[in-house]
Design an enzyme around this catalytic site. Structure first.
Site, mmCIF file in Angstrom:
data_model
loop_
_atom_site.group_PDB
_atom_site.id
_atom_site.type_symbol
_atom_site.label_atom_id
_atom_site.label_comp_id
_atom_site.label_asym_id
_atom_site.label_seq_id
_atom_site.Cartn_x
_atom_site.Cartn_y
_atom_site.Cartn_z
ATOM 1 N N GLU A 120 -66.198 31.125 -30.553
ATOM 2 C CA GLU A 120 -64.988 30.423 -30.609
ATOM 3 C C GLU A 120 -63.828 31.319 -30.846
ATOM 4 O OE1 GLU A 120 -64.339 26.950 -30.555
ATOM 5 O OE2 GLU A 120 -66.407 26.653 -29.674
ATOM 6 N N TRP A 160 -62.305 32.402 -27.755
ATOM 7 C CA TRP A 160 -61.605 31.496 -26.978
ATOM 8 C C TRP A 160 -60.083 31.652 -27.637
ATOM 9 C CZ3 TRP A 160 -61.486 28.226 -23.112
ATOM 10 C CH2 TRP A 160 -62.621 27.714 -22.646
ATOM 11 N N TRP A 169 -45.811 10.667 -15.892
ATOM 12 C CA TRP A 169 -46.452 10.122 -17.040
ATOM 13 C C TRP A 169 -45.648 8.787 -17.351
ATOM 14 C CZ3 TRP A 169 -50.058 12.831 -18.583
ATOM 15 C CH2 TRP A 169 -50.249 14.135 -18.268
ATOM 16 N N ASN A 199 -62.510 19.743 -34.535
ATOM 17 C CA ASN A 199 -62.165 20.229 -33.336
ATOM 18 C C ASN A 199 -62.762 19.397 -32.428
ATOM 19 O OD1 ASN A 199 -61.551 22.411 -31.602
ATOM 20 N ND2 ASN A 199 -63.497 22.476 -31.184
ATOM 21 N N TRP A 253 -48.714 15.648 -22.066
ATOM 22 C CA TRP A 253 -49.326 16.651 -23.016
ATOM 23 C C TRP A 253 -48.547 17.246 -23.876
ATOM 24 C CZ3 TRP A 253 -48.235 21.670 -23.020
ATOM 25 C CH2 TRP A 253 -48.039 22.510 -22.194
ATOM 26 N N TRP A 295 -54.534 21.597 -25.341
ATOM 27 C CA TRP A 295 -53.970 20.404 -24.792
ATOM 28 C C TRP A 295 -53.853 20.471 -23.368
ATOM 29 C CZ3 TRP A 295 -52.610 15.592 -26.308
ATOM 30 C CH2 TRP A 295 -52.530 15.416 -27.790
#
Length: 431
Positions: free
Chosen positions: A256, A259, A287, A322, A340, A363
């Site tokens: 993590e 990441w 959208w 998370n 988003w 996102w």
């Protein structure tokens, strides 16, 4: 007296601090500086933003630590381009030290400062501090950046050794701190903000690492470290976090941390991702952007228990688990077909641990538009996620108690209908 200045930004600590170590070791007296940046604060509409309280409390602690060493903390309020000329009038500054910051505004700010200091014949030294590997330090054999996490992480692990995680022994050189009596310290009201009574997470995270792998996906267990806030503002060193992960063999948690660095690397190489899709075809999506439905999502009134609990936890605490972040992000983009960027902006306002790179990356992953993202046809089913990760509804009842009383809102969209709608919309945009 000739001095050096160490400019604190996202590194609010005195220990294991790259720029401070190099400044102190150079031998000239070092004065620490923090600027409440008007360019950033002017964009914050919430005058009770808890992040300001956290920064202010942290700076108070730093000032107390410095006073024990006979020094103090120089705190300024204004835009850096206006503050720096004032500082050069007040002090005989012979060098400036800072740690790298990778966000677009920060790089532009630092480039401008470097140019200004050069015109004043003052060197500006900057160092890597908030990540283990930055920019192009982990790249493919052909010199191009990785855009998929797994191969990036393999090389990240191969390069990682005790050298990269060694702390900077700043304490050895505290004798070189600039000796000065107490310097003025602005109140939050001086900055135009109000203090909050927010309870911030402890930086003591190591006790959670042993159970992290097994329990991290279950929001009711609260088994994550809540370290994001401290990494965001540098109240704990990334090297300390990595060493703890290595010592406890917490490989999942270590991934993590990687990441986070992966997304920072992506932002560095592909700065357009802050407002455009990493995969350009996703900018063609039509959208719906229904403002009423967006408001329901923001307020935790969608009729989906896990989504609503997550949004209410975010609104009340500035934190969201998370696993739940993935569910609520997917729901906004795919069930409601809302851009988003709307969700990313809302998270930027609310999250205590907000980091641009990770937030944009997360996102775009949920939307399907990012690098190494979930494919567009993967649509989280919020009910199945609830059954799997909060089967007793402990998390839901904690944050959205209306569901216990069966007076919850009616779902604003039906899952199967929403899934079919988004697949058609995405397919049309991508062909």
């Amino acid at each position: 007296m000739d001095i050096s200045i160490c400019w604190l930004r996202r590194d609010l600590r005195l220990t294991d601090h790259a720029a401070l170590y190099h400044a102190l070791k150079a031998g000239r007296p070092v004065l620490l500086l923090f600027i409440f940046d008007q360019n950033i604060l002017s964009k914050l509409d919430n005058k009770k933003d808890a992040r300001l309280t956290f920064i202010h409390q942290t700076l108070k602690r730093l000032r107390a630590e410095l006073q024990e060493q006979g020094s103090s903390l120089l705190v300024k309020f204004g835009s850096p381009e206006e503050v720096w000329p004032e500082i050069l009038k007040e002090y005989k500054v012979k060098a400036v030290y800072a740690n790298h910051d990778y966000e677009p505004y920060a790089t532009k700010r630092d480039d401008g400062l470097a140019e200004y200091l050069r015109s004043e014949e003052i060197p500006f030294f900057t160092y890597k501090d908030q990540v283990i590997f930055e920019k192009a330090e982990v790249i493919k054999a052909d010199g191009k950046p990785y855009t998929v996490f797994t191969p990036y992480y393999k090389q990240w692990l191969q390069k990682l050794n005790t050298f990269y995680a060694k702390p900077y022994p700043t304490e050895r050189y505290f004798k070189n701190l600039f000796q000065t009596p107490h310097l003025p310290f602005p109140s939050l009201s001086d900055l135009g903000f109000e203090a909050t009574d927010h309870q911030f997470p402890s930086p003591d995270f190591e006790s959670k690492l042993h159970h992290y792998h097994a329990d991290r996906d279950y929001p009711a267990k609260d088994a994550t470290t809540h370290l994001g806030l401290h990494l965001r503002f540098g109240t704990i060193s990334i090297r300390a976090a990595v060493r703890a992960a290595q010592e406890q063999q917490a490989s999942k948690w270590l991934s993590e941390l990687a990441w986070r660095e992966f997304y920072m690397m992506i932002l560095w190489h592909f700065p357009h991702i802050t407002d455009r899709a990493f995969k350009p075809a996703y900018d063609n999506i039509e959208w719906r952007n229904n403002e009423t439905e967006f408001a329901a999502w923001c307020e935790g009134k969608t009729g989906y228990p896990l989504v609503d609990a997550g949004m209410r936890q975010l609104n009340e605490t500035g934190f969201m688990h998370n696993r739940v972040r993935m569910v609520v992000a997917s729901f906004l983009c795919k069930h409601l077909l809302i851009d988003w960027r709307w969700g990313e902006t809302y998270f930027a306002e609310k999250l205590l641990d907000y980091e641009l790179a990770s937030n944009v990356g997360g996102w775009q992953w949920a939307c399907g538009s990012g690098n190494d993202a979930a494919p567009y046809f993967r649509v989280f089913n919020p009910e199945l996620q609830l059954q799997k990760f909060d089967p007793k509804r402990e998390y839901v009842y904690r944050w959205a108690p209306a569901y216990r009383l069966a007076i919850a809102p009616i779902p604003i969209v039906e899952h199967t209908f929403a899934r079919d709608r988004v697949l058609k919309a995405f397919k049309k945009a991508l062909t």
